[in-house]
Design an enzyme around this catalytic site. Structure first.
Site, PDB file in Angstrom:
ATOM      1  N   TYR A   1     -18.954  39.597  37.607  1.00 22.94           N
ATOM      2  CA  TYR A   1     -17.908  40.582  37.882  1.00 22.94           C
ATOM      3  C   TYR A   1     -18.399  41.696  38.814  1.00 22.94           C
ATOM      4  O   TYR A   1     -17.638  42.234  39.572  1.00 22.94           O
ATOM      5  CB  TYR A   1     -17.426  41.203  36.567  1.00 22.94           C
ATOM      6  CG  TYR A   1     -16.659  40.212  35.696  1.00 22.94           C
ATOM      7  CD1 TYR A   1     -15.272  40.166  35.734  1.00 22.94           C
ATOM      8  CD2 TYR A   1     -17.321  39.320  34.866  1.00 22.94           C
ATOM      9  CE1 TYR A   1     -14.558  39.266  34.956  1.00 22.94           C
ATOM     10  CE2 TYR A   1     -16.616  38.411  34.078  1.00 22.94           C
ATOM     11  CZ  TYR A   1     -15.238  38.384  34.129  1.00 22.94           C
ATOM     12  OH  TYR A   1     -14.528  37.490  33.365  1.00 22.94           O
TER      13      TYR A   1
ATOM     14  N   GLU B   1     -21.606  33.372  27.664  1.00 26.23           N
ATOM     15  CA  GLU B   1     -22.317  34.658  27.699  1.00 26.23           C
ATOM     16  C   GLU B   1     -23.137  34.957  26.449  1.00 26.23           C
ATOM     17  O   GLU B   1     -22.806  35.881  25.684  1.00 26.23           O
ATOM     18  CB  GLU B   1     -21.321  35.804  27.955  1.00 26.23           C
ATOM     19  CG  GLU B   1     -20.615  35.688  29.291  1.00 26.23           C
ATOM     20  CD  GLU B   1     -19.775  36.914  29.626  1.00 26.23           C
ATOM     21  OE1 GLU B   1     -19.714  37.864  28.811  1.00 26.23           O
ATOM     22  OE2 GLU B   1     -19.176  36.929  30.711  1.00 26.23           O
TER      23      GLU B   1
ATOM     24  N   ARG C   1     -10.700  25.801  32.258  1.00 33.20           N
ATOM     25  CA  ARG C   1     -11.769  26.074  31.308  1.00 33.20           C
ATOM     26  C   ARG C   1     -11.162  26.755  30.088  1.00 33.20           C
ATOM     27  O   ARG C   1     -10.579  27.836  30.203  1.00 33.20           O
ATOM     28  CB  ARG C   1     -12.822  26.976  31.957  1.00 33.20           C
ATOM     29  CG  ARG C   1     -13.891  27.392  30.982  1.00 33.20           C
ATOM     30  CD  ARG C   1     -14.970  28.283  31.574  1.00 33.20           C
ATOM     31  NE  ARG C   1     -15.767  28.763  30.454  1.00 33.20           N
ATOM     32  CZ  ARG C   1     -16.146  30.008  30.251  1.00 33.20           C
ATOM     33  NH1 ARG C   1     -15.856  30.953  31.136  1.00 33.20           N
ATOM     34  NH2 ARG C   1     -16.824  30.333  29.181  1.00 33.20           N
TER      35      ARG C   1
ATOM     36  N   GLU D   1     -16.401  32.301  35.567  1.00 35.50           N
ATOM     37  CA  GLU D   1     -15.500  33.454  35.434  1.00 35.50           C
ATOM     38  C   GLU D   1     -15.757  34.442  36.549  1.00 35.50           C
ATOM     39  O   GLU D   1     -16.910  34.716  36.889  1.00 35.50           O
ATOM     40  CB  GLU D   1     -15.752  34.250  34.127  1.00 35.50           C
ATOM     41  CG  GLU D   1     -15.234  33.627  32.877  1.00 35.50           C
ATOM     42  CD  GLU D   1     -15.501  34.496  31.638  1.00 35.50           C
ATOM     43  OE1 GLU D   1     -15.612  35.731  31.767  1.00 35.50           O
ATOM     44  OE2 GLU D   1     -15.594  33.905  30.556  1.00 35.50           O
TER      45      GLU D   1
ATOM     46  N   ASN E   1     -20.812  33.657  35.175  1.00 31.27           N
ATOM     47  CA  ASN E   1     -19.716  34.623  35.049  1.00 31.27           C
ATOM     48  C   ASN E   1     -20.180  35.872  35.774  1.00 31.27           C
ATOM     49  O   ASN E   1     -21.196  36.459  35.387  1.00 31.27           O
ATOM     50  CB  ASN E   1     -19.459  35.003  33.590  1.00 31.27           C
ATOM     51  CG  ASN E   1     -18.916  33.851  32.745  1.00 31.27           C
ATOM     52  OD1 ASN E   1     -18.748  32.745  33.235  1.00 31.27           O
ATOM     53  ND2 ASN E   1     -18.649  34.132  31.480  1.00 31.27           N
TER      54      ASN E   1
ATOM     55  N   HIS F   1     -17.111  30.337  22.342  1.00 29.39           N
ATOM     56  CA  HIS F   1     -16.726  31.572  23.030  1.00 29.39           C
ATOM     57  C   HIS F   1     -16.504  32.634  21.949  1.00 29.39           C
ATOM     58  O   HIS F   1     -15.396  33.140  21.753  1.00 29.39           O
ATOM     59  CB  HIS F   1     -15.486  31.350  23.896  1.00 29.39           C
ATOM     60  CG  HIS F   1     -15.327  32.345  25.018  1.00 29.39           C
ATOM     61  ND1 HIS F   1     -15.138  31.994  26.331  1.00 29.39           N
ATOM     62  CD2 HIS F   1     -15.320  33.710  25.007  1.00 29.39           C
ATOM     63  CE1 HIS F   1     -15.004  33.085  27.079  1.00 29.39           C
ATOM     64  NE2 HIS F   1     -15.114  34.155  26.297  1.00 29.39           N
TER      65      HIS F   1
END
Ligand code: FCB
Length: 510
Positions: free
Chosen positions: A347, A220, A131, A413, A345, A175
């Site tokens: 985390y 995002e 990606r 991600e 994504n 991005h």
């Protein structure tokens, strides 16, 4: 303590909105978002029990995509070569005081020239998906007009080489590096930027869409609208609630018109967006905290998903005045984008709680958006201060799967910053990164076993790179980059990931 970017985006999002709103709506009130950042101690939940289970090996579905992600501004460098236009990140990073240690992405990992070395890393890691993002101002220097042929040559060569290596290109169209010329014309708060985006998408699809089938419109949306237009810690560095609300709405429109531009140009394209998400858990089991967690879920996870999939904003956010967001009649239809897959994504998790009566009295804004959010405190922390909490991935994937009728999902991600460097023999023993991916992948495997249709996992990131406002101070890579020589060295985590990808399974962690 200075809040990191991530803590801010998730922990203080509601506080920031709440604090910003009264600034314009309640003049004379004293504002503080600190109350919303005070610590809560989250109760032990049953999911803690499974946080660090290392005992079993898990297989992934056939044809699973094992990938790594990068972004143009974070790796390419060559910021003004071959006709590239200036981006808002070029301008922002060149402004003194904006980036830690005065770092910039002018050179970054120099991938514009060293992409063959990057490809060698991917091959060594047995990846079958990569990606990366296209730099809009490289392709279309001023944000309008024809494509820059030197840029299309560059991305074409990269795509061809990936395909030859049997690595799927997964291309992110935006991005965060908006052409500066478009920022000068008003940026994302200007709804015309949505049309500019659709034109750019069409150019990219014409140039690469004969070979690239899988696309992400945005990376995002919440992060770049919030941090760029309200918080000001990211480019273009503005601080206005109105700019933020308008930018959000323009991005939702852009998602709709960009989706249709891509499908019209390349009908067989598979199109998604990479959404930042986190598992929003109530701090306690009270009715108020559970309601607060639902609000946190709406603002953190659904703000850019529901407009695309359902043609409306989440109900929990209905307090934003339509006029402040710049919503016009017909916009709800324009925002619709029946995405082929949802990129996630993820985390960490978010702990949400309801402000108490006294807090509401002290902060009238809490009546408007009654939720406090902060990062969890129980798990180990990465060097960036983010909590490691694997079951957050399980929780979000299963929830999105349930609430949106089992869509295709790709993890676009997940990763961790640990600043381990080479030891005396040159080996980078980043054991904590191996543990991180191991546990997150186990959590993902559980979500798949419970019915979620997950097609791939992309580690953030292929190699250490420019981490936005943190400059080069946070290393997330599976490969180490010496920023003086730009030499790349695969870390122990990269070697481990290569085995996982080759075997399509996560084994026991010994
Ligand atoms: C994500 C961004 C990515 C990188 C990681 C650490 O929010 O999409 O570019 O900065 O965080």
């Amino acid at each position: 303590m200075r809040l990191t970017r991530r803590e801010f985006a998730h922990s203080a999002l509601a506080a920031g909105i709440a604090a910003a709103l009264p600034a314009s709506l309640f003049s004379g009130c004293s504002l503080s978002s600190n109350a919303a950042r005070t610590a809560n101690s989250a109760p032990l939940t049953s999911s803690n029990v499974t946080q660090f289970d290392t005992s079993s090996a898990v297989l992934f579905p056939k044809n699973f995509f094992w990938g790594a992600s990068t972004a143009a501004y974070q790796i390419e460098g060559a910021w003004k070569e071959d006709g590239k236009g200036e981006s808002i990140w070029d301008r922002f990073a060149h402004t003194p005081g904006k980036i830690k240690n005065g770092d910039t992405g002018d050179l970054a990992c120099d991938s514009y020239h060293r992409w063959r070395e990057d490809l060698a890393l991917m091959r060594a890691m047995n990846l079958n998906s990569y990606r990366f993002s296209i730099s809009w101002p490289r392709l279309q220097p001023a944000g309008s007009g024809p494509a820059n042929s030197r840029a299309t040559d560059y991305y074409s060569r990269l795509v061809d080489a990936l395909l030859e290596a049997r690595i799927r290109p997964l291309v992110t169209l935006y991005h965060w590096d908006l052409p500066q010329a478009l920022e000068d014309a008003g940026g994302w708060p200007n709804r015309d930027t949505a049309s500019r985006f659709a034109d750019y998408v069409e150019l990219a699809a014409r140039a690469l869409g004969d070979r690239v089938t899988d696309w992400l419109l945005f990376n995002e949306p919440l992060t770049f609208t919030y941090e760029g237009y309200l918080d000001g810690t990211h480019a273009p560095g503005r601080n206005s609630i109105f700019d933020f609300l308008r930018a959000s709405h323009t991005v939702n429109l852009a998602q709709g018109v960009g989706f249709h531009a891509l499908k019209t140009t390349r009908p067989s394209a598979r199109v998604g967006t990479a959404f930042l998400m986190s598992a929003c858990e109530p701090a306690t089991d009270t009715e108020e905290d559970r309601r607060a967690a639902e609000r946190a879920h709406a603002v953190s996870n659904l703000w850019f998903v529901e407009p695309a999939l359902k043609g409306r904003y989440p109900e929990a956010l209905a307090f934003f005045p339509e006029t402040a967001m710049g919503i016009k009649s017909g916009d709800f239809d324009k925002m619709r984008a029946p995405l082929d897959f949802i990129g996630i994504n993820l985390y960490y998790r978010t702990i949400a709680s309801a402000p108490g009566a006294m807090e509401r009295l002290a902060n009238p804004q809490q009546w408007l958006f009654p939720v406090k959010m902060e990062g969890g405190q129980q798990g180990p922390k990465t060097d960036h201060g983010w909590e490691v909490w694997p079951s957050a991935l399980y929780d979000v994937v299963t929830r999105i799967s349930r609430d949106f009728n089992r869509p295709q999902i790709e993890i676009t991600e997940s990763g961790c910053s640990y600043n381990d460097g080479p030891d005396a023999s040159g080996v980078i023993r980043d054991t904590r990164r191996i543990e991180y991916h191991h546990h997150y992948l186990q959590a993902l495997a559980r979500a798949i076993a419970d019915g979620a249709d997950v097609r791939g996992y992309h580690a953030w990131t292929l190699m250490d790179n420019f981490e936005w406002a943190e400059g080069f101070s946070q290393r997330f890579g599976l490969a180490y980059v010496d920023f003086k020589t730009l030499q790349r060295t695969i870390k122990e985590s990269g070697r481990w990931y290569a085995k996982v990808a080759a075997q399509n399974r996560v084994g026991r962690l010994v």
